[in-house]
Design an enzyme around this catalytic site. Structure first.
Site, PDB file in Angstrom:
ATOM      1  N   GLN A   1     -13.078  -7.898  -2.593  1.00  0.00           N
ATOM      2  CA  GLN A   1     -13.547  -7.699  -1.389  1.00  0.00           C
ATOM      3  C   GLN A   1     -14.242  -7.809  -0.731  1.00  0.00           C
ATOM      4  OE1 GLN A   1     -12.829  -9.627   1.034  1.00  0.00           O
ATOM      5  NE2 GLN A   1     -12.086  -8.487   2.724  1.00  0.00           N
ATOM      6  N   PHE A   2     -15.347  -7.752  -0.409  1.00  0.00           N
ATOM      7  CA  PHE A   2     -16.613  -7.034   0.216  1.00  0.00           C
ATOM      8  C   PHE A   2     -15.902  -5.833   0.618  1.00  0.00           C
ATOM      9  CE2 PHE A   2     -19.524  -5.068   3.012  1.00  0.00           C
ATOM     10  CZ  PHE A   2     -20.744  -5.759   2.905  1.00  0.00           C
TER      11      PHE A   2
ATOM     12  N   TYR B   1     -10.372   0.062  -4.066  1.00  0.00           N
ATOM     13  CA  TYR B   1      -9.741  -0.945  -3.923  1.00  0.00           C
ATOM     14  C   TYR B   1      -9.201  -1.688  -4.561  1.00  0.00           C
ATOM     15  CZ  TYR B   1      -5.200  -2.078  -1.387  1.00  0.00           C
ATOM     16  OH  TYR B   1      -4.131  -2.525  -0.471  1.00  0.00           O
TER      17      TYR B   1
ATOM     18  N   GLY C   1       0.054   3.306  -1.487  1.00  0.00           N
ATOM     19  CA  GLY C   1      -1.725   3.149  -1.114  1.00  0.00           C
ATOM     20  C   GLY C   1      -2.151   3.320   0.155  1.00  0.00           C
ATOM     21  N   ILE C   2      -3.355   3.638  -0.380  1.00  0.00           N
ATOM     22  CA  ILE C   2      -4.876   3.937   0.822  1.00  0.00           C
ATOM     23  C   ILE C   2      -5.985   3.073   0.328  1.00  0.00           C
ATOM     24  CG2 ILE C   2      -3.563   6.289   0.933  1.00  0.00           C
ATOM     25  CD1 ILE C   2      -6.298   7.133  -0.725  1.00  0.00           C
ATOM     26  N   THR C   3      -6.338   3.294   1.788  1.00  0.00           N
ATOM     27  CA  THR C   3      -7.706   2.164   1.918  1.00  0.00           C
ATOM     28  C   THR C   3      -8.540   3.386   2.220  1.00  0.00           C
ATOM     29  OG1 THR C   3      -7.305   1.554   3.684  1.00  0.00           O
ATOM     30  CG2 THR C   3      -6.973  -0.118   2.127  1.00  0.00           C
TER      31      THR C   3
ATOM     32  N   PRO D   1       0.523  -8.687  -1.788  1.00  0.00           N
ATOM     33  CA  PRO D   1       0.446  -8.942  -0.551  1.00  0.00           C
ATOM     34  C   PRO D   1      -1.067 -10.077  -0.057  1.00  0.00           C
ATOM     35  CG  PRO D   1       1.595  -7.311  -0.717  1.00  0.00           C
ATOM     36  CD  PRO D   1       0.557  -7.050  -1.882  1.00  0.00           C
ATOM     37  N   GLY D   2      -0.447 -10.571   0.788  1.00  0.00           N
ATOM     38  CA  GLY D   2      -1.607 -11.136   1.374  1.00  0.00           C
ATOM     39  C   GLY D   2      -2.309 -10.343   2.487  1.00  0.00           C
TER      40      GLY D   2
ATOM     41  N   ASP E   1     -12.566   2.479   2.679  1.00  0.00           N
ATOM     42  CA  ASP E   1     -13.928   1.084   2.447  1.00  0.00           C
ATOM     43  C   ASP E   1     -15.428   1.906   2.515  1.00  0.00           C
ATOM     44  OD1 ASP E   1     -11.508  -0.332   1.795  1.00  0.00           O
ATOM     45  OD2 ASP E   1     -11.482  -1.369   3.771  1.00  0.00           O
TER      46      ASP E   1
HETATM   47  P1  NDP Z   1       1.393   1.968   4.646  1.00  0.00           P
HETATM   48  O1  NDP Z   1      -0.303   2.716   5.458  1.00  0.00           O
HETATM   49  O2  NDP Z   1       1.670   1.201   6.338  1.00  0.00           O
HETATM   50  O3  NDP Z   1       2.159   2.606   3.919  1.00  0.00           O
HETATM   51  C1  NDP Z   1       1.336   3.467   2.204  1.00  0.00           C
HETATM   52  C2  NDP Z   1       2.538   5.045   2.524  1.00  0.00           C
HETATM   53  O4  NDP Z   1       2.312   5.410   1.185  1.00  0.00           O
HETATM   54  C3  NDP Z   1       2.492   5.221   4.193  1.00  0.00           C
HETATM   55  O5  NDP Z   1       4.211   5.971   4.107  1.00  0.00           O
HETATM   56  C4  NDP Z   1       1.562   6.405   2.876  1.00  0.00           C
HETATM   57  O6  NDP Z   1       1.889   7.638   4.036  1.00  0.00           O
HETATM   58  C5  NDP Z   1       2.251   6.799   1.477  1.00  0.00           C
HETATM   59  N1  NDP Z   1       1.285   7.699   0.849  1.00  0.00           N
HETATM   60  C6  NDP Z   1      -0.190   7.462   0.589  1.00  0.00           C
HETATM   61  N2  NDP Z   1      -0.371   8.777   0.135  1.00  0.00           N
HETATM   62  C7  NDP Z   1       0.417   8.475  -0.297  1.00  0.00           C
HETATM   63  C8  NDP Z   1       0.938   9.531  -1.898  1.00  0.00           C
HETATM   64  N3  NDP Z   1      -0.285  10.505  -2.031  1.00  0.00           N
HETATM   65  N4  NDP Z   1       2.280  10.054  -1.859  1.00  0.00           N
HETATM   66  C9  NDP Z   1       3.323   9.301  -1.674  1.00  0.00           C
HETATM   67  N5  NDP Z   1       3.243   8.701  -0.622  1.00  0.00           N
HETATM   68  C10 NDP Z   1       1.608   8.579   0.151  1.00  0.00           C
HETATM   69  O7  NDP Z   1       0.563   1.018   4.363  1.00  0.00           O
HETATM   70  P2  NDP Z   1       1.336  -0.913   4.069  1.00  0.00           P
HETATM   71  O8  NDP Z   1       2.145  -0.699   4.282  1.00  0.00           O
HETATM   72  O9  NDP Z   1       0.151  -1.886   4.595  1.00  0.00           O
HETATM   73  O10 NDP Z   1       0.763  -0.746   2.189  1.00  0.00           O
HETATM   74  C11 NDP Z   1       1.986  -0.678   1.696  1.00  0.00           C
HETATM   75  C12 NDP Z   1       1.524  -1.299   0.087  1.00  0.00           C
HETATM   76  O11 NDP Z   1       0.819  -3.016   0.703  1.00  0.00           O
HETATM   77  C13 NDP Z   1       0.316  -0.379  -0.315  1.00  0.00           C
HETATM   78  O12 NDP Z   1      -0.118  -0.167  -1.398  1.00  0.00           O
HETATM   79  C14 NDP Z   1      -0.937  -1.433   0.449  1.00  0.00           C
HETATM   80  O13 NDP Z   1      -2.775  -1.164  -0.561  1.00  0.00           O
HETATM   81  C15 NDP Z   1      -0.283  -2.757  -0.067  1.00  0.00           C
HETATM   82  N6  NDP Z   1      -0.859  -3.937   0.343  1.00  0.00           N
HETATM   83  C16 NDP Z   1      -0.845  -3.853   2.330  1.00  0.00           C
HETATM   84  C17 NDP Z   1      -1.220  -4.936   2.496  1.00  0.00           C
HETATM   85  C18 NDP Z   1      -1.270  -4.928   3.997  1.00  0.00           C
HETATM   86  O14 NDP Z   1      -1.781  -5.845   4.544  1.00  0.00           O
HETATM   87  N7  NDP Z   1      -0.691  -4.219   4.935  1.00  0.00           N
HETATM   88  C19 NDP Z   1      -1.996  -5.506   1.591  1.00  0.00           C
HETATM   89  C20 NDP Z   1      -2.112  -6.145   0.672  1.00  0.00           C
HETATM   90  C21 NDP Z   1      -1.562  -4.916  -0.445  1.00  0.00           C
HETATM   91  P3  NDP Z   1       0.562   8.157   5.127  1.00  0.00           P
HETATM   92  O15 NDP Z   1       1.086   7.373   5.880  1.00  0.00           O
HETATM   93  O16 NDP Z   1       1.191   9.950   5.339  1.00  0.00           O
HETATM   94  O17 NDP Z   1      -0.727   8.145   4.473  1.00  0.00           O
END
Ligand code: NDP
Length: 334
Positions: A235-236, A241, A178-180, A271-272, A182
């Site tokens: 979320q604002f 996302y 996932g990515i953001t 997750p929060g 914002d």
């Molecule tokens: P991270 O950025 O640490 O992890 C996300 C991972 O996804 C990274 O390794 C990233 O690679 C990878 N990724 C991004 N784009 C792609 C792609 N196109 N193909 C394959 N892999 C990709 O974030 P978090 O660990 O914090 O988040 C993990 C999940 O949890 C996400 O879905 C996030 O939305 C969700 N989440 C996180 C929260 C938080 O507080 N951290 C709260 C709520 C939800 P790269 O690093 O190269 O971009």
């Protein structure tokens, strides 16, 4: 006169054997100078076989001891946790975004429950992925890595074909990438809308669609989609996302209905605010103001997300489908 082995003797022998093997592996890692990833991978495979052998021996000993000394071997099991007291039965798990902050703890937790875990990375992260794999091995966890951009459907299909050929089956799928990007909608560029929807939502279709036929054929599967508290409450500055994460929830409930009678469960974990390096790098006053809104009074730990995923991924969780586990410290109660 034959030697009488006590339970303690057995445990000492297992511990000594495991320590020795661990030491050998650590020495090999420290003295490894060839940076070629192919060679590293073959080494990791070798170490993985050794690691599985040790786990199997330890589990067999624990089972044997349990029959002689009931209730005394709880601390011997090499996997399992407070969440699910039984180790899982060694399924193959794929975690997208598995080398990220939360992904790492999801991989750890699934591996500690006895599953064979594979984490995805994007091509430009290849060096980091090798380093990450080495760090896990130093923790005693043999986790494989595979390159895949989850926004690319063809790449996901190719990955599924290769992994199912190599591992026979992929039984647990965790969509965590996932990515953001914002900004308020007033200022949001179209490319940032699409980037977030592609990576957080289209990816769930791309990956799940690629693995689903195999699960249906085998009549077994666990699909866990990592959503977010902000997909539930909004979320604002996060229309993109929140839309993607809410979309994951709808996808999950619909697919759960489609697969409910086929041994496949589909759930979300939302997750929060989790204390990954990203959140911890934020200015203290911002983190403090976030924490002040969380009833539990702290950020979540990545391992707490990992534990929730491992619970849903467990064979014993077959009656939970179409559900969401919110791991948010009470920030949003639905
Ligand atoms: P991270 O950025 O640490 O992890 C996300 C991972 O996804 C990274 O390794 C990233 O690679 C990878 N990724 C991004 N784009 C792609 C792609 N196109 N193909 C394959 N892999 C990709 O974030 P978090 O660990 O914090 O988040 C993990 C999940 O949890 C996400 O879905 C996030 O939305 C969700 N989440 C996180 C929260 C938080 O507080 N951290 C709260 C709520 C939800 P790269 O690093 O190269 O971009």
């Amino acid at each position: 006169m034959s030697t009488q082995f006590t339970q303690g003797d057995y445990l000492d022998m297992i511990t000594e054997f495991t320590d020795q093997l661990q030491k050998t592996r650590t020495d090999m890692i420290e003295n490894w100078h060839d940076p070629m990833s192919v060679s590293m991978n073959s080494f990791f495979e070798f170490a993985g076989i050794a690691n599985s052998a040790v786990n199997t021996i330890a589990q067999q000993h624990a089972a044997a001891l349990e029959s002689f000394f009931p209730q005394t071997t709880a601390n011997v099991a090499t996997s399992g946790s407070a969440v699910t007291s039984q180790p899982d039965t060694g399924h193959v798990a794929l975690v997208t975004g598995g080398i990220g902050g939360i992904g790492t703890d999801i991989c750890r937790s699934l591996a500690k429950h006895g599953n064979k875990v594979i984490a995805t990375f994007i091509s430009f992260e290849a060096e980091r992925a090798i380093e990450w794999q080495k760090e896990r091995l130093e923790e005693g966890l043999d986790i494989h890595v595979v390159e895949c951009d989850v926004t690319n459907y063809r790449a996901c299909k190719k990955m599924a074909k290769e992994l199912e050929a190599k591992y026979d089956s992929v039984d647990i799928l965790v969509n965590c990438a996932g990515i953001t990007r914002d900004s308020t909608l007033k200022k949001m560029e179209q490319e940032n809308w699409h980037a977030v929807l592609d990576t957080n939502l289209d990816s769930v279709f791309n990956v799940t669609r690629s693995f689903i036929n195999g699960m249906v054929k085998r009549q077994y599967g666990r699909i866990i989609n990592i959503s977010s508290v902000n997909g539930l409450k909004g979320q604002f500055g996060q229309t993109n996302y929140s839309a993607a994460k809410a979309g994951m929830v709808g996808f999950t409930k619909s697919l759960a209905r489609e697969l409910a009678d086929g041994g496949i469960t589909v759930n979300t974990v939302s997750p929060g605010y989790v204390g990954t390096s990203l959140v911890e790098a934020m200015p203290k006053e911002i983190v403090d103001s976030i924490v002040s809104t969380i009833p539990v009074g702290r950020l979540g730990k990545p391992s707490e997300i990992g534990d929730a995923v491992a619970f849903l991924a467990h064979t014993n969780s077959g009656y939970i489908t179409g559900s969401d586990i919110s791991v948010n410290g009470g920030l949003y109660m639905g």
